[in-house]
Each structure stands twice: as structure tokens, then as C-alpha cells.
Design a protein around this motif. Structure first.
Motif, PDB file in Angstrom:
ATOM      1  N   GLU A  20       0.810  -1.212   0.000  1.00 38.16           N
ATOM      2  CA  GLU A  20       0.000   0.000   0.000  1.00 38.16           C
ATOM      3  C   GLU A  20       0.844   1.264   0.000  1.00 38.16           C
ATOM      4  O   GLU A  20       0.481   2.279  -0.583  1.00 38.16           O
ATOM      5  N   ARG A  21       1.990   1.194   0.670  1.00 35.40           N
ATOM      6  CA  ARG A  21       2.878   2.356   0.763  1.00 35.40           C
ATOM      7  C   ARG A  21       4.302   1.862   0.970  1.00 35.40           C
ATOM      8  O   ARG A  21       4.527   0.684   1.240  1.00 35.40           O
ATOM      9  N   VAL A  22       5.251   2.790   0.858  1.00 34.29           N
ATOM     10  CA  VAL A  22       6.651   2.473   1.104  1.00 34.29           C
ATOM     11  C   VAL A  22       7.067   3.141   2.409  1.00 34.29           C
ATOM     12  O   VAL A  22       6.897   4.358   2.570  1.00 34.29           O
ATOM     13  N   ILE A  23       7.577   2.335   3.345  1.00 38.13           N
ATOM     14  CA  ILE A  23       7.932   2.829   4.676  1.00 38.13           C
ATOM     15  C   ILE A  23       9.449   2.831   4.831  1.00 38.13           C
ATOM     16  O   ILE A  23      10.112   1.835   4.535  1.00 38.13           O
ATOM     17  N   GLN A  24       9.994   3.946   5.294  1.00 36.28           N
ATOM     18  CA  GLN A  24      11.428   4.033   5.566  1.00 36.28           C
ATOM     19  C   GLN A  24      11.717   3.310   6.884  1.00 36.28           C
ATOM     20  O   GLN A  24      11.109   3.597   7.912  1.00 36.28           O
ATOM     21  N   CYS A  25      12.673   2.370   6.822  1.00 38.16           N
ATOM     22  CA  CYS A  25      12.967   1.550   7.996  1.00 38.16           C
ATOM     23  C   CYS A  25      14.462   1.520   8.299  1.00 38.16           C
ATOM     24  O   CYS A  25      15.298   1.704   7.412  1.00 38.16           O
ATOM     25  N   ARG A  26      14.772   1.262   9.560  1.00 40.55           N
ATOM     26  CA  ARG A  26      16.110   0.872   9.978  1.00 40.55           C
ATOM     27  C   ARG A  26      16.092  -0.633  10.224  1.00 40.55           C
ATOM     28  O   ARG A  26      15.022  -1.223  10.419  1.00 40.55           O
ATOM     29  N   GLY A  50       6.373   5.126  15.008  1.00 40.89           N
ATOM     30  CA  GLY A  50       5.966   6.427  14.500  1.00 40.89           C
ATOM     31  C   GLY A  50       5.709   6.350  13.010  1.00 40.89           C
ATOM     32  O   GLY A  50       4.993   5.471  12.519  1.00 40.89           O
ATOM     33  N   SER A  51       6.304   7.278  12.265  1.00 45.05           N
ATOM     34  CA  SER A  51       6.119   7.298  10.806  1.00 45.05           C
ATOM     35  C   SER A  51       7.116   6.394  10.092  1.00 45.05           C
ATOM     36  O   SER A  51       7.049   6.235   8.875  1.00 45.05           O
ATOM     37  N   GLU A  52       8.058   5.790  10.848  1.00 47.18           N
ATOM     38  CA  GLU A  52       9.059   4.916  10.255  1.00 47.18           C
ATOM     39  C   GLU A  52       8.851   3.484  10.744  1.00 47.18           C
ATOM     40  O   GLU A  52       7.819   3.146  11.304  1.00 47.18           O
ATOM     41  N   LEU A 203      13.819  -1.645  -6.708  1.00 44.92           N
ATOM     42  CA  LEU A 203      12.709  -2.423  -7.237  1.00 44.92           C
ATOM     43  C   LEU A 203      11.499  -1.538  -7.474  1.00 44.92           C
ATOM     44  O   LEU A 203      11.221  -0.628  -6.691  1.00 44.92           O
ATOM     45  N   PHE A 204      10.790  -1.832  -8.562  1.00 46.89           N
ATOM     46  CA  PHE A 204       9.531  -1.151  -8.849  1.00 46.89           C
ATOM     47  C   PHE A 204       8.439  -2.209  -8.963  1.00 46.89           C
ATOM     48  O   PHE A 204       8.607  -3.215  -9.651  1.00 46.89           O
ATOM     49  N   ARG A 205       7.322  -1.966  -8.292  1.00 41.89           N
ATOM     50  CA  ARG A 205       6.217  -2.926  -8.302  1.00 41.89           C
ATOM     51  C   ARG A 205       5.389  -2.726  -9.570  1.00 41.89           C
ATOM     52  O   ARG A 205       4.807  -1.662  -9.786  1.00 41.89           O
TER      53      ARG A 205
END
Length: 293
Positions: A20-26, A50-52, A203-205
Motif C-alpha cells: 500500500e505504501r513504502v515505509i522508511q525503515c532501519r 511512528g512514521s518509520e 525495485l519497482f512494483r
């Protein structure tokens, strides 16, 4: 925990697509302690902060490439042009051997067939690679050629697009996924290279189960730890014939009773492919000599 696919890795951040979305992660510190590096293409479980997010678990991989660093690849789409730049069978074979050595299925995507007026070069390429067992697909992002066939071929797979600069792979990716916003440049007439060069793996979906990536670095055949006896396994036609050789450790150069040499003499083996095999064999030998010098 949520689940998704790492679609980009930049400066210690992993960008996870959950559908659904791309989430920035550590990534959790435990990965570094255990010597594990998350890769683009990894299926992962992550928690939201939070937002990550934080990558908590890497699911089992079906494959892991070194060049480029990407996981779970099922198909390598090798883009090669007939003109501008000219067809280069040595480079094509180098990329095919790279795919074979990493146990990934290759697909040859031929571009700029509009510059091959009598189709002699296309037929030449098909006559060499189709009998070996490789599929050859004619494509063009500029003329929207082969888009449906390509999408049907890669359906449900994670695939990488590779090839020398200027052959049109990024143009094709842009036609396939206009929203990806790939920047493109014309081929430099002076050096025969494209102005657009992909600097990281992303990668692109394409749809819920299909991902594509424009990848740098795949054309560099890694012979660092390859043994001369291994190379023959990455040429399907040589791999098939080798059992008929008189000697178990035959390298198919000038040995008496060599089935590969016999096939070449009888016109049943491409002299271009065989010549490239010998050239790569020399590279592997030189790399081995450097290891032990």
C-alpha cells in the motif's frame, strides 16, 4: 508485525513496500552482529515506530545475487541493442555467464531493431542463442514494442533489467512504469554510452506479485574465485556435450577426443560462443594465477 519487500537501500535506510505504501525503515542491530545484511528484494517483517519502521526479520531467500546485491531474483532480463551501440556478443555472453553462474534464468531482450532494416542482425542473434535454449524477445520503449509479451513473461516474478548503457533498458522501464520517473538521456555519439546511469538497485512494483529493477554492475563477470573447470557449466551447450568428452577434466581447448571440439568442427556449435568461452577461460586462469602468485 507487518510484512513487505525491501525495494531500496540507501545510507543505512531500507525502504519497505507493504503493498500500500513504502515505509522508511532501519534494521535491527542484531543483523549487523550476526553479519547479515538486508538486501533489496528481501521479504521482511517489520514493526512501525511512528512514521518509520524497524526491520525485525528477514524471511528465507530463494536466491541472493552479489552483483548487483539483490535477493529473490527469478529472472535476469539482458538488454542488448543491434545498433547504437552495435551488437556485442562478447558482452552478451559475459552477462549470460554471470546469470548462469548465479543460477538465475536469463531472457535476452533485443532493442533498436528499427535500425536493422533487413533484419539480418536480428536473425544472426537468434540463430546463435535460440538453439542454445535462450528466449529472445524484441522490445522497444520508444515504439512500445513487446510490452505485453514482456509483462506476460515476467508475471509473478522479481526480475532485474541489465545491459550496457545506451541500449534502451531505462527507456523501456519508463514505458513499462511511467510513474517510476526514470530519467533518461540520449546516447552520446562520441562515447556510445547513455547519459542516464543507474547508481543503486531499486525495485519497482509492476503489480502485486511482480517487481522489476534497473540494475548497475551486472555485466562484470566475477572470476575472482572461479575455477577453470567451472566455466563450462555456465555455457548450456558445452554443459550438455561435456559428458561425451574422452577426458573427465577436459577444458575443451585442444584435447584429443573432445566432444565440444568435434561439435565445433561439424558446425553444431557456434564459433562465436566457443571463442568467447576460450576468452573467458583465459580470464579465469589469469585470476587463479593471481590468487596463488
Amino acid at each position: 508485525m507487518a510484512q513487505g519487500v525491501i525495494v531500496k537501500a540507501v545510507s543505512g535506510f531500507y525502504y519497505v513496500d507493504d503493498g500500500e505504501r513504502v515505509i522508511q525503515c532501519r534494521a535491527r542491530g542484531i543483523f549487523k552482529k550476526e553479519g547479515i545484511t538486508p538486501l533489496v528484494g528481501d521479504q521482511v517483517k517489520f514493526s512501525r515506530v511512528g512514521s518509520e519502521g524497524v526491520v525485525e526479520e528477514i524471511l528465507p531467500r530463494t536466491s541472493a545475487l552479489v552483483r548487483p546485491p539483490i535477493a529473490n531474483v527469478a529472472l535476469v532480463c539482458i538488454f542488448i541493442s543491434l545498433k547504437e551501440p552495435d551488437l556485442n556478443e562478447r558482452l552478451l555472453d559475459r552477462m549470460l555467464v554471470q546469470a548462469e553462474s548465479q543460477h538465475v534464468q536469463p531472457l535476452i531482450c533485443v532493442t533498436k531493431v528499427d535500425l536493422d532494416a533487413d533484419k539480418q542482425m536480428l536473425h544472426h542473434l537468434q540463430s546463435i542463442y535460440e538453439p542454445v535454449g535462450y528466449d529472445v524477445l524484441v522490445v522497444s520503449g520508444k515504439f512500445l514494442l513487446g510490452l505485453n509479451e514482456f509483462q506476460a513473461y515476467i508475471a509473478g516474478k522479481t526480475c532485474v533489467l541489465t545491459g550496457p548503457s545506451g541500449v534502451g533498458k531505462s527507456t523501456f522501464l519508463h514505458a513499462l512504469l511511467p510513474e517510476a520517473g526514470i530519467k533518461m538521456g540520449d546516447v552520446s555519439q562520441k562515447i556510445g554510452r547513455g547519459k542516464h546511469t543507474t547508481r543503486h538497485v531499486e525495485l519497482f512494483r509492476l503489480n502485486p506479485h511482480t517487481f522489476v529493477a534497473d540494475t548497475p554492475g551486472f555485466s562484470q563477470l566475477d572470476v575472482t574465485n572461479m575455477e577453470p573447470e567451472q566455466l563450462q557449466f555456465w555455457f548450456p551447450e558445452i554443459r550438455t556435450l561435456r559428458e561425451s568428452c574422452e577426458y573427465r577434466r577436459c577444458l575443451h581447448e585442444s584435447e584429443e577426443g573432445c566432444a565440444i571440439r568435434s561439435a565445433l568442427d561439424h558446425g553444431n556449435l557456434s564459433d562465436i560462443r566457443y571463442g568467447n568461452y576460450l576468452a573467458f577461460l583465459k580470464e579465469v586462469r589469469e585470476a587463479k594465477n593471481r590468487r596463488y602468485s
